[in-house]
Design a protein around this motif. Structure first.
Motif, PDB file in Angstrom:
ATOM      1  N   ARG A 191      80.245  15.834  19.996  1.00  0.00           N
ATOM      2  CA  ARG A 191      80.313  16.868  18.952  1.00  0.00           C
ATOM      3  C   ARG A 191      81.312  16.474  17.858  1.00  0.00           C
ATOM      4  NH1 ARG A 191      83.179  21.776  17.887  1.00  0.00           N
ATOM      5  NH2 ARG A 191      84.619  21.318  19.572  1.00  0.00           N
TER       6      ARG A 191
ATOM      7  N   ARG B 141      76.360  28.705  24.738  1.00  0.00           N
ATOM      8  CA  ARG B 141      76.236  27.287  24.367  1.00  0.00           C
ATOM      9  C   ARG B 141      76.062  27.083  22.868  1.00  0.00           C
ATOM     10  NH1 ARG B 141      77.901  23.504  28.020  1.00  0.00           N
ATOM     11  NH2 ARG B 141      77.751  24.490  30.042  1.00  0.00           N
ATOM     12  N   THR B 142      75.775  28.179  22.147  1.00  0.00           N
ATOM     13  CA  THR B 142      75.597  28.032  20.692  1.00  0.00           C
ATOM     14  C   THR B 142      76.470  29.059  19.963  1.00  0.00           C
ATOM     15  OG1 THR B 142      73.656  29.478  20.907  1.00  0.00           O
ATOM     16  CG2 THR B 142      73.234  27.103  20.762  1.00  0.00           C
TER      17      THR B 142
ATOM     18  N   ASP C 297      81.920  30.571  16.887  1.00  0.00           N
ATOM     19  CA  ASP C 297      83.308  30.125  16.974  1.00  0.00           C
ATOM     20  C   ASP C 297      83.477  29.426  18.326  1.00  0.00           C
ATOM     21  OD1 ASP C 297      85.996  29.814  17.364  1.00  0.00           O
ATOM     22  OD2 ASP C 297      86.539  31.724  16.425  1.00  0.00           O
ATOM     23  N   TYR C 298      83.467  28.084  18.307  1.00  0.00           N
ATOM     24  CA  TYR C 298      83.472  27.299  19.555  1.00  0.00           C
ATOM     25  C   TYR C 298      84.726  27.583  20.375  1.00  0.00           C
ATOM     26  CZ  TYR C 298      83.320  23.219  22.624  1.00  0.00           C
ATOM     27  OH  TYR C 298      83.302  22.400  23.717  1.00  0.00           O
ATOM     28  N   ASP C 299      85.920  27.552  19.718  1.00  0.00           N
ATOM     29  CA  ASP C 299      87.173  27.709  20.461  1.00  0.00           C
ATOM     30  C   ASP C 299      87.252  29.085  21.115  1.00  0.00           C
ATOM     31  OD1 ASP C 299      87.847  25.183  19.767  1.00  0.00           O
ATOM     32  OD2 ASP C 299      89.168  25.759  18.109  1.00  0.00           O
TER      33      ASP C 299
ATOM     34  N   VAL D  48      84.961  29.226  24.163  1.00  0.00           N
ATOM     35  CA  VAL D  48      85.536  28.508  25.313  1.00  0.00           C
ATOM     36  C   VAL D  48      86.639  29.349  25.949  1.00  0.00           C
ATOM     37  CG1 VAL D  48      86.895  26.476  25.997  1.00  0.00           C
ATOM     38  CG2 VAL D  48      84.915  26.202  24.521  1.00  0.00           C
TER      39      VAL D  48
END
Ligand SMILES: C[S@@+](CC[C@H](N)C(=O)[O-])C[C@H]1O[C@@H](n2cnc3c(N)ncnc32)[C@H](O)[C@@H]1O
Length: 251
Positions: free
Chosen positions: A168, A71-72, A75-77, A80
């Motif tokens: 976000r 969740r933290t 690198d978000y992408d 996911v």
């Protein structure tokens, strides 16, 4: 499995399940319900209630336990992508255990086209198979539709665009020039507070007996919304909220 129905079930009101969704549910032998952990148990319960109410043929329900998600992430992408891959592996194993002639069903909150990864994960599962099952999608009432209806309002001004985004992205990007109306989903931080002059239409747990809707200038109703949100979390145990923010006219 030969066919998988991906069925939008609306944003929480069992009366907003469409006739097409009920017909699709009544073709299904095995429903896969995604279990997102005990905090979201209420959402699994809503799906179970919908099945009890609408399905008139023998069927099975299997629970798919969602793999954990970072969740933290830095690198978000990438995080996911890793999560979707883990989900695709787990879902693929689960579906492979079903008979060849079975019809599967996945119930998706709202509509599968809006901030939902079910279809992307299903595509990954199919890509691994030599002879993939067919997928049929049934649309559902989205939470922005439920929000607009609850307030009796229109999302866009006459002939104008409306941006749909996440909390976000609103935080990171702000509102782009030329955009006067924004629908925000997936925001647990009340991002509208950064727009004190704007007008907000807010709705939480829409379609459920606990639904709360509030509207007004952000500087007038912002704190009331925050209190209502915290209160709802205590009462219902979960909060899902969506809001529309409109730029003040002439700004
Ligand atoms: C993962 S997205 C799923 C959206 C869904 N596919 C749809 O069509 O509405 C979850 C977000 O949808 C919104 N949402 C879903 N159900 C809602 C409800 N009953 N009331 C208000 N917002 C809701 C919230 O913004 C929540 O954070």
């Amino acid at each position: 499995m030969r066919l998988l129905h991906v069925i939008g079930i609306g944003a929480g009101d069992p009366d907003q399940v469409t006739v097409a969704a009920v017909k699709a549910m009544n073709e299904v032998d095995v429903f896969v319900l995604i279990d997102k952990g005990s905090a979201k148990q209420e959402l699994v319960d809503v799906r179970t209630r919908i099945l009890d109410e609408h399905v008139r043929r023998p069927h099975r329900v299997v629970e798919f336990v969602d793999p954990p998600r970072d969740r933290t992430p830095r690198d978000y992408d990438a995080a996911v992508d890793t999560w979707h891959e883990a989900r695709a592996r787990a879902l693929g194993d689960l579906l492979a255990a079903e008979p060849d002639d079975a019809v599967g069903g996945m119930l998706v909150w709202g509509d599968p086209s809006l901030y939902d990864s079910t279809l992307r994960v299903v595509d990954r599962v199919r890509a691994r198979l030599d002879d993939p099952f067919e997928v049929r999608v049934t649309p559902g009432v989205t939470s922005p539709s439920a929000l607009a209806a609850a307030h009796g309002t229109v999302l866009n001004r006459v002939g104008e665009p409306v941006l749909t985004t996440t909390g976000r992205r609103l935080r990171e990007d702000g509102v782009p020039d030329g955009v006067d109306a924004v629908v925000v989903m997936l925001d647990s931080d009340c991002g509208f507070l950064a727009l004190p002059d704007w007008h907000v239409h807010w709705g939480a747990n829409l379609g459920t007996p606990d639904a709360v809707v509030l509207a007004g200038r952000v500087s007038d109703v912002g704190e009331e919304i925050m209190r209502a949100r915290a209160d709802l979390r205590r009462r219902a145990g979960w909060v899902m909220d969506t809001y529309l923010v409109r730029r003040p006219i002439g700004r």
